[in-house]
Scaffold this active site. Structure first.
Site, PDB file in Angstrom:
ATOM      1  N   TYR A 140       0.826  -1.204   0.000  1.00 30.50           N
ATOM      2  CA  TYR A 140       0.000   0.000   0.000  1.00 30.50           C
ATOM      3  C   TYR A 140       0.867   1.263   0.000  1.00 30.50           C
ATOM      4  O   TYR A 140       1.468   1.595   1.013  1.00 30.50           O
ATOM      5  CB  TYR A 140      -0.920   0.002   1.229  1.00 30.50           C
ATOM      6  CG  TYR A 140      -2.070  -1.014   1.185  1.00 30.50           C
ATOM      7  CD1 TYR A 140      -2.287  -1.820   0.073  1.00 30.50           C
ATOM      8  CD2 TYR A 140      -2.939  -1.139   2.257  1.00 30.50           C
ATOM      9  CE1 TYR A 140      -3.347  -2.724   0.038  1.00 30.50           C
ATOM     10  CE2 TYR A 140      -4.006  -2.043   2.222  1.00 30.50           C
ATOM     11  CZ  TYR A 140      -4.198  -2.835   1.115  1.00 30.50           C
ATOM     12  OH  TYR A 140      -5.241  -3.721   1.081  1.00 30.50           O
ATOM     13  N   LYS A 171      -1.048  -8.183  -2.436  1.00 30.17           N
ATOM     14  CA  LYS A 171      -2.418  -7.651  -2.366  1.00 30.17           C
ATOM     15  C   LYS A 171      -2.290  -6.156  -2.549  1.00 30.17           C
ATOM     16  O   LYS A 171      -1.580  -5.487  -1.798  1.00 30.17           O
ATOM     17  CB  LYS A 171      -2.977  -7.994  -0.990  1.00 30.17           C
ATOM     18  CG  LYS A 171      -4.376  -7.578  -0.688  1.00 30.17           C
ATOM     19  CD  LYS A 171      -4.777  -8.348   0.565  1.00 30.17           C
ATOM     20  CE  LYS A 171      -6.114  -8.106   1.176  1.00 30.17           C
ATOM     21  NZ  LYS A 171      -6.568  -6.807   1.370  1.00 30.17           N
TER      22      LYS A 171
HETATM   23  P1  FBP Z   1     -11.625  -4.647   2.179  1.00 29.31           P
HETATM   24  O1  FBP Z   1     -11.971  -5.536   1.019  1.00 29.31           O
HETATM   25  O2  FBP Z   1     -12.735  -4.581   3.186  1.00 29.31           O
HETATM   26  O3  FBP Z   1     -11.189  -3.256   1.706  1.00 29.31           O
HETATM   27  O4  FBP Z   1     -10.379  -5.296   2.892  1.00 29.31           O
HETATM   28  C1  FBP Z   1      -9.106  -5.276   2.312  1.00 29.31           C
HETATM   29  C2  FBP Z   1      -8.084  -4.666   3.276  1.00 29.31           C
HETATM   30  O5  FBP Z   1      -6.778  -4.721   2.737  1.00 29.31           O
HETATM   31  C3  FBP Z   1      -8.083  -5.287   4.649  1.00 29.31           C
HETATM   32  O6  FBP Z   1      -7.298  -6.432   4.708  1.00 29.31           O
HETATM   33  C4  FBP Z   1      -7.626  -4.161   5.512  1.00 29.31           C
HETATM   34  O7  FBP Z   1      -8.180  -4.184   6.770  1.00 29.31           O
HETATM   35  C5  FBP Z   1      -8.140  -2.958   4.806  1.00 29.31           C
HETATM   36  O8  FBP Z   1      -8.369  -3.302   3.467  1.00 29.31           O
HETATM   37  C6  FBP Z   1      -7.194  -1.786   4.882  1.00 29.31           C
HETATM   38  O9  FBP Z   1      -7.757  -0.735   4.176  1.00 29.31           O
HETATM   39  P2  FBP Z   1      -7.192   0.717   4.142  1.00 29.31           P
HETATM   40  O10 FBP Z   1      -5.796   0.708   4.692  1.00 29.31           O
HETATM   41  O11 FBP Z   1      -7.271   1.128   2.719  1.00 29.31           O
HETATM   42  O12 FBP Z   1      -8.104   1.524   5.004  1.00 29.31           O
END
Ligand code: FBP
Length: 258
Positions: A140, A171
């Site tokens: 991310y 992911k």
């Molecule tokens: P979702 O499909 O609900 O978005 O989950 C994916 C995910 O990566 C989770 O594993 C994590 O809790 C969340 O999104 C983190 O989202 P962000 O950092 O964008 O708020």
């Protein structure tokens, strides 16, 4: 090195259910039903997911082999602002003792704390691989230095870092169109790409994202809110699977949700 993917990858594809939002976002994501981890575990079992993603506290108290366990080894809340850092909360050994078939770790690339997360990730990557466990990296791009976290350029860079650091699966958020996401997938090389779900979309929106993910060369999605916030999570699961495993078109999968 031979990594044991087991049921996590099935016919070259994988649909994972994420339920670590209680830590990452807090119960604002939940309602009366999905606040209960048992409700999610039933979805994981009945929907025959390739994996359920949990933090250790939920795994210790609720998990009973409903689907292959993917233990998230780090995490943070959304209460602290500024450049994010996600620290290790669970060891690879604890994860194995809880029955994990893979481990997960979030890396905020571009954050001023990136070096710490790289260092910790490299240790858990080695340890997990010593046990032949697959390692899933949430790649991310975040922090002050990142102007647009969904741009093709930055997502491709993040995907490439995942490959360089030894992740088996990456992911990552979707870039918004197939052509740009193809470059993200290509940049990940032999590391397999899963699209992260994100906040709740329309029915068509979720299925379109799954369809685009497959068309771009990703092996599918790791989805949370778009399944367990939907009124009929098992129907949404079925519709997603039609697209992911059976190459169905969006319109045909939408009929399941009518
Ligand atoms: P979702 O499909 O609900 O978005 O989950 C994916 C995910 O990566 C989770 O594993 C994590 O809790 C969340 O999104 C983190 O989202 P962000 O950092 O964008 O708020």
């Amino acid at each position: 090195m031979k990594i044991k993917f087991g049921r996590i990858i099935e016919k070259g594809k994988s649909l994972l259910l994420a339920y670590d939002q209680g830590l990452e976002h807090g119960p604002t994501d939940f309602n009366d039903k999905n606040v209960d981890p048992s409700y999610i575990l039933k979805i994981a079992k009945k929907g025959k997911y390739n994996g359920i993603i949990l933090q250790k506290g939920i795994a210790e108290k609720y998990y009973n082999k409903e689907a292959p366990l993917i233990l998230k080894l780090n995490g943070k809340t959304n209460l602290i602002k500024g450049d994010p850092v996600s620290t290790q909360l669970c060891s690879v050994k604890e994860a194995i003792n809880l029955g994990a078939k893979a481990v997960g770790y979030t890396l905020y690339v571009g954050s001023i704390h990136e070096a710490k997360m790289f260092r910790d990730f490299s240790k858990i990557q080695k340890e997990a691989h010593d046990y032949k466990l697959p390692v899933i990296a949430w790649m991310y791009p975040r922090g002050k230095a990142i102007k647009n976290e969904n741009s093709e350029k930055i997502l491709a860079y993040a995907a490439r870092i995942g490959l360089e650091l030894g992740a088996d699966l990456i992911k990552i958020k979707y870039s918004g169109d197939i052509n740009s996401f193809k470059w993200v997938v290509k940049s990940a090389g032999k590391a397999k790409v899963l699209v992260a779900g994100g906040p709740k979309l329309s029915k068509r929106g979720v299925l379109k994202e799954a369809h685009s993910a497959i068309k771009s060369g990703a092996i599918s999605m790791a989805v949370g809110r778009n399944v367990w916030q939907y009124k009929e999570p098992l129907k949404m699961t079925k519709a997603l699977k039609e697209i992911i495993f059976n190459n169905k078109k969006i319109e045909s999968a939408l009929k399941i949700l009518k």
